[in-house]
Design an enzyme around this catalytic site. Structure first.
Site, short mmCIF file in Angstrom:
data_model
loop_
_atom_site.label_atom_id
_atom_site.label_comp_id
_atom_site.label_asym_id
_atom_site.label_seq_id
_atom_site.Cartn_x
_atom_site.Cartn_y
_atom_site.Cartn_z
N LYS A 125 0.89 -1.26 0.02
CA LYS A 125 0.01 0.10 0.17
C LYS A 125 0.81 1.19 -0.06
O LYS A 125 0.44 2.00 -0.80
CB LYS A 125 -0.96 -0.06 1.12
N GLN A 170 -4.78 -1.27 9.55
CA GLN A 170 -4.85 -2.57 8.85
C GLN A 170 -5.42 -3.62 9.71
O GLN A 170 -4.96 -3.57 10.90
CB GLN A 170 -3.16 -2.98 8.84
N ASP A 215 -10.64 3.47 3.60
CA ASP A 215 -11.24 1.93 3.38
C ASP A 215 -12.82 1.85 3.48
O ASP A 215 -13.40 0.84 2.95
CB ASP A 215 -10.64 1.13 4.82
#
Ligand code: NAP
Length: 284
Positions: A53, A97, A120
């Site tokens: 990422k 995460q 997200d």
């Protein structure tokens, strides 16, 4: 019939090249898109995802940094850091995460992220906006799948769509996007009776199960579009999806491979969401 392959790797590369101009324009306006990824603990798979990422951002000229904590860290310390990042004008996207260690309240951590930096799309308010058909951020994996439909010229309106899996990360947001696009959607889970009876009716079949080669050719309607979200590591170290690719290739109309399918699209759409966040802030 041999299915047409929707190449996620090539599409991801094409999109990332296009993103560069948007990043340059934002940087010129003093809004270089910035993403912070928070990693708690040292799960090897998570470390790889986080590295990809951060590197994905840097490769197209964005700012990105990783903040790591020991697995035993107090949740309050992570919440304090999120509050600081929420207030930081140089940061447009914040991602924690998952999964988090057991002593964390995952929901509380996700809710702590500012809704306009929640790239997200997991904050309850953003999930609600998606459910209402007016999304602020679309969760990256199903967003990537929607881009693959677009690339494959797949018309979703009026189609029978079956999603196997009901997770908050993939199955549920995928189903919402398909509903919003006018498909007739069935969401299956581990308790579904006669799963194959459902999947054989599907014009669009999305597998997000987490079981290697779970979807076999006899479960697929001839000509269907088969999207394989699964990423499973086999004992020999190779990656494989939730779909028996070789078998389904002969039945489906279009199909995504693993690797090189949905996986590369997920990080690409994270970059897209961060750029969109920066563009909104810059009033573009
Ligand atoms: P998850 O949270 O474990 O959810 C799996 C879902 O599959 C659950 O809803 C489960 O049902 C359902 N399921 C399990 N066995 C089933 C069966 N026999 N019949 C029907 N449904 C069944 O997993 P996830 O996070 O959604 O991820 C799914 C897969 O996608 C994994 O392989 C993951 O690694 C992969 N993934 C890939 C990406 C990417 O970028 N390509 C991103 C995220 C995830 P219940 O709810 O009833 O348990």
């Amino acid at each position: 019939m041999t299915a047409q392959i929707i190449d996620g790797k090539a599409l991801a590369e094409e999109l990332r090249q296009r993103f560069k101009a948007r990043v340059e324009a934002l940087t010129a306006k003093g809004q270089r898109p910035g993403l912070v990824v928070i990693l708690v603990g040292a799960d090897p798979a998570s470390e790889v995802y986080v590295r990809n990422k951060v590197n994905g951002c840097l490769a197209i000229g964005m700012h990105s940094e990783k903040i790591t904590y020991d697995a035993a860290v107090d949740q309050q310390i992570v919440l304090k850091k999120i509050a600081e990042l929420n207030a930081d004008p140089n940061i447009h996207g914040i991602l924690v995460q998952l999964p988090l260690p057991k002593h964390f309240n995952e929901e509380a951590v996700l809710e702590a992220i500012a809704v306009d930096k929640d790239v997200d799309g997991f904050h309850a308010e953003n999930v609600g906006a998606l459910a209402q058909g007016n999304p602020r951020f679309i969760p990256c994996t199903p967003y990537g799948v929607m881009k693959m439909f677009e690339k494959g010229n797949v018309d979703l309106s009026g189609k029978e769509a079956v999603v196997i899996g009901r997770s908050n990360i993939v199955g549920k947001p995928m189903a919402l996007l398909l509903i919003n696009a006018g498909a007739t959607v069935t969401v299956c889970n581990s308790r579904t009776k006669d799963l194959a009876g459902h999947t054989r009716r599907a014009d669009i079949l999305v597998a997000a199960v987490g079981k290697p080669r779970f979807v076999t050719a006899d479960m697929v309607k001839p000509g269907a579009v088969v999207i394989d979200v699964g990423i499973n590591r086999l004992p020999d170290g190779k990656l494989c999806g939730d779909v028996d690719f070789a078998g389904c290739l002969e039945v489906a109309g279009q199909i995504t491979p693993v690797p090189g399918g949905v996986g590369p699209m997920t990080i690409t759409m994270l970059l897209a969401n961060t750029i969109e966040a920066a563009e909104r802030k810059a009033g573009l």
